[in-house]
Design an enzyme around this catalytic site. Structure first.
Site, PDB file in Angstrom:
ATOM      1  N   GLY A  41     -61.765 100.835   6.018  1.00  0.00           N
ATOM      2  CA  GLY A  41     -61.356  99.232   5.863  1.00  0.00           C
ATOM      3  C   GLY A  41     -61.241  98.563   7.304  1.00  0.00           C
ATOM      4  O   GLY A  41     -61.300  97.232   7.121  1.00  0.00           O
ATOM      5  N   GLU A  42     -61.644  99.310   8.288  1.00  0.00           N
ATOM      6  CA  GLU A  42     -61.874  98.493   9.695  1.00  0.00           C
ATOM      7  C   GLU A  42     -63.113  97.739   9.566  1.00  0.00           C
ATOM      8  O   GLU A  42     -63.908  97.956   8.724  1.00  0.00           O
ATOM      9  CB  GLU A  42     -62.002  99.449  10.619  1.00  0.00           C
ATOM     10  CG  GLU A  42     -61.940  99.155  12.166  1.00  0.00           C
ATOM     11  CD  GLU A  42     -62.076 100.110  13.060  1.00  0.00           C
ATOM     12  OE1 GLU A  42     -62.560  99.717  14.313  1.00  0.00           O
ATOM     13  OE2 GLU A  42     -61.588 101.305  12.977  1.00  0.00           O
ATOM     14  N   HIS A 132     -45.612  74.877   8.036  1.00  0.00           N
ATOM     15  CA  HIS A 132     -44.273  74.760   7.320  1.00  0.00           C
ATOM     16  C   HIS A 132     -42.975  73.974   8.356  1.00  0.00           C
ATOM     17  O   HIS A 132     -41.995  73.550   7.485  1.00  0.00           O
ATOM     18  CB  HIS A 132     -43.995  76.232   7.228  1.00  0.00           C
ATOM     19  CG  HIS A 132     -42.738  76.432   6.224  1.00  0.00           C
ATOM     20  ND1 HIS A 132     -42.665  76.048   4.780  1.00  0.00           N
ATOM     21  CD2 HIS A 132     -41.255  77.112   6.350  1.00  0.00           C
ATOM     22  CE1 HIS A 132     -41.503  76.421   4.280  1.00  0.00           C
ATOM     23  NE2 HIS A 132     -41.032  76.826   5.308  1.00  0.00           N
ATOM     24  N   LYS A 194     -30.765  73.279  -3.852  1.00  0.00           N
ATOM     25  CA  LYS A 194     -31.048  74.782  -4.340  1.00  0.00           C
ATOM     26  C   LYS A 194     -30.321  75.885  -3.778  1.00  0.00           C
ATOM     27  O   LYS A 194     -30.079  75.413  -2.471  1.00  0.00           O
ATOM     28  CB  LYS A 194     -32.294  75.158  -4.571  1.00  0.00           C
ATOM     29  CG  LYS A 194     -33.284  75.181  -3.068  1.00  0.00           C
ATOM     30  CD  LYS A 194     -34.605  75.580  -3.731  1.00  0.00           C
ATOM     31  CE  LYS A 194     -35.564  75.688  -2.089  1.00  0.00           C
ATOM     32  NZ  LYS A 194     -37.165  75.960  -2.493  1.00  0.00           N
ATOM     33  N   ASP A 220     -44.230  68.877  -1.987  1.00  0.00           N
ATOM     34  CA  ASP A 220     -43.689  69.898  -1.322  1.00  0.00           C
ATOM     35  C   ASP A 220     -44.787  70.570  -0.368  1.00  0.00           C
ATOM     36  O   ASP A 220     -45.999  69.980  -0.412  1.00  0.00           O
ATOM     37  CB  ASP A 220     -43.233  71.552  -2.196  1.00  0.00           C
ATOM     38  CG  ASP A 220     -42.405  72.225  -1.407  1.00  0.00           C
ATOM     39  OD1 ASP A 220     -42.134  72.090  -0.192  1.00  0.00           O
ATOM     40  OD2 ASP A 220     -41.868  73.447  -2.066  1.00  0.00           O
ATOM     41  N   ASP A 224     -45.271  78.995  -3.665  1.00  0.00           N
ATOM     42  CA  ASP A 224     -45.758  80.442  -3.538  1.00  0.00           C
ATOM     43  C   ASP A 224     -45.493  81.251  -5.016  1.00  0.00           C
ATOM     44  O   ASP A 224     -46.395  81.274  -5.602  1.00  0.00           O
ATOM     45  CB  ASP A 224     -44.686  80.948  -2.590  1.00  0.00           C
ATOM     46  CG  ASP A 224     -45.033  82.454  -2.460  1.00  0.00           C
ATOM     47  OD1 ASP A 224     -45.826  83.186  -2.985  1.00  0.00           O
ATOM     48  OD2 ASP A 224     -44.405  83.226  -1.366  1.00  0.00           O
ATOM     49  N   THR A 225     -44.196  81.153  -5.302  1.00  0.00           N
ATOM     50  CA  THR A 225     -44.152  81.803  -6.619  1.00  0.00           C
ATOM     51  C   THR A 225     -44.018  80.755  -8.013  1.00  0.00           C
ATOM     52  O   THR A 225     -44.201  81.382  -9.018  1.00  0.00           O
ATOM     53  CB  THR A 225     -42.709  82.740  -6.791  1.00  0.00           C
ATOM     54  OG1 THR A 225     -41.598  81.694  -6.682  1.00  0.00           O
ATOM     55  CG2 THR A 225     -42.667  83.732  -5.541  1.00  0.00           C
ATOM     56  N   GLY A 227     -41.478  79.192  -9.037  1.00  0.00           N
ATOM     57  CA  GLY A 227     -39.944  79.190  -9.571  1.00  0.00           C
ATOM     58  C   GLY A 227     -39.460  78.192  -9.384  1.00  0.00           C
ATOM     59  O   GLY A 227     -38.634  77.566 -10.130  1.00  0.00           O
TER      60      GLY A 227
END
Length: 312
Positions: A41-42, A132, A194, A220, A224-225, A227
């Site tokens: 994986g390197e 962010h 929230k 936004d 991500d999710t 939700g």
């Protein structure tokens, strides 16, 4: 552009799709860089053309997994050792940025750590988009050009010509961004308040403002999710909204986010292409930021103003 130009554009593995579009706008070929992988994986990177005395623009978003960040660090290190004149890290999506402060005892500040790693590797400039938190720019000891996806998203939203428009922020922290959108679109602003049980898990939400009979756009920096967006859209429809769509800079869309978006009341979810979208939701639309980054590269090379291209 001619091969004699003093700058070259190279790309990491996962951002090649965007780097190729940037090079199309610049009229130059994408530089020849090879990533060799070992059985465990390197991996290692090597430039297959001379970069001595050149201004390098290395395009690579640092979204998970951490291989993308490590690949960029190796690209920077190899460029420094090959005597590049300047090394400009072009990071459309700056990962690890949600860890920007100590919000409780004994936690890491990942954004500062990544900034230190990039500096130690040898960058001379950072070009990024919609951090962010704006203050992350202060983590760097080199020039930071902070671009905004609103430059491409706002014209798209305005072109929809929706009546009774209303802009919403999914949380109080995003109110500044949403207010900027509302001013440009000349419409009212509402907020979602929230409460979280833990990261990525929302316990409850309240709408501050009137959405009745409005076409709502939730704004936004990333999804991500999914939700929060799904909950906000469903709640707004319950409060009498005519329709709800969303616009965000970065298309993280982890896990079952696409499924959540499909089942929600959202009519459309607009992103930039800072991150490749690998899901299948028909509600997701991506707008390219390639032209904006290409124009920024030109302006850096010509010592011209970067901020003058911002829409807001």
């Amino acid at each position: 552009m001619e091969e004699s130009n003093s700058f070259l554009v190279f790309s990491g593995t996962k951002s090649r799709y965007l780097a190729e579009k940037i090079c199309e706008h610049l009229g130059c070929p994408l530089g020849n860089l090879v990533v060799s992988r070992f059985a465990d994986g390197e991996f290692a990177v090597s430039y297959e053309e001379s970069i001595r005395g050149k201004d390098l623009f290395l395009v690579q978003s640092t979204f998970p997994n951490s291989d993308n960040l490590m690949e960029l660090l190796l690209m920077i290190d190899a460029a420094k050792r090959a005597s590049a004149r300047t090394i400009n890290a072009v990071i459309p999506y700056f990962g690890w940025a949600r860890q920007d402060r100590k919000d409780k005892p004994r936690v890491s500040i990942g954004a500062k750590l990544v900034a230190d790693l990039l500096h130690a590797a040898g960058i001379t400039r950072l070009v990024t988009m919609d951090l962010h938190a704006d203050q992350i720019q202060g983590f760097f000891n080199c020039p930071v050009d902070h671009l905004y996806a609103s430059t491409i998203i706002l014209p798209y939203l305005k072109g929809l010509n929706m009546p009774n428009l209303c802009v919403a922020s999914p949380d109080v922290g995003g109110s500044k961004r949403a207010n900027t959108f509302a001013k440009y679109l000349e419409c009212p602003l509402v907020l979602c308040n929230k409460t979280r049980l833990r990261p990525n898990v929302v316990e409850g939400m309240q709408i501050i403002g009137d959405v009745k009979d409005k076409n709502v756009i939730i704004v936004d920096d990333m999804v991500d999710t999914g939700g929060t967006l799904a909950m906000a859209a469903d709640l707004m429809m319950e409060k009498g909204a005519h329709s709800v769509m969303a616009a965000a800079s970065h298309c993280v869309m982890s896990g079952k986010a696409s499924e959540l978006v499909d089942k929600s009341s959202l009519t459309e979810l607009v992103f930039s292409d800072s991150i490749p979208y690998t899901g299948t939701s028909k509600k997701v639309k991506q707008l390219t930021v390639a032209h904006m980054f290409a124009e920024t590269i030109k302006r850096i090379e010509n010592n011209q103003s970067i901020s003058s291209q911002y829409l807001v």
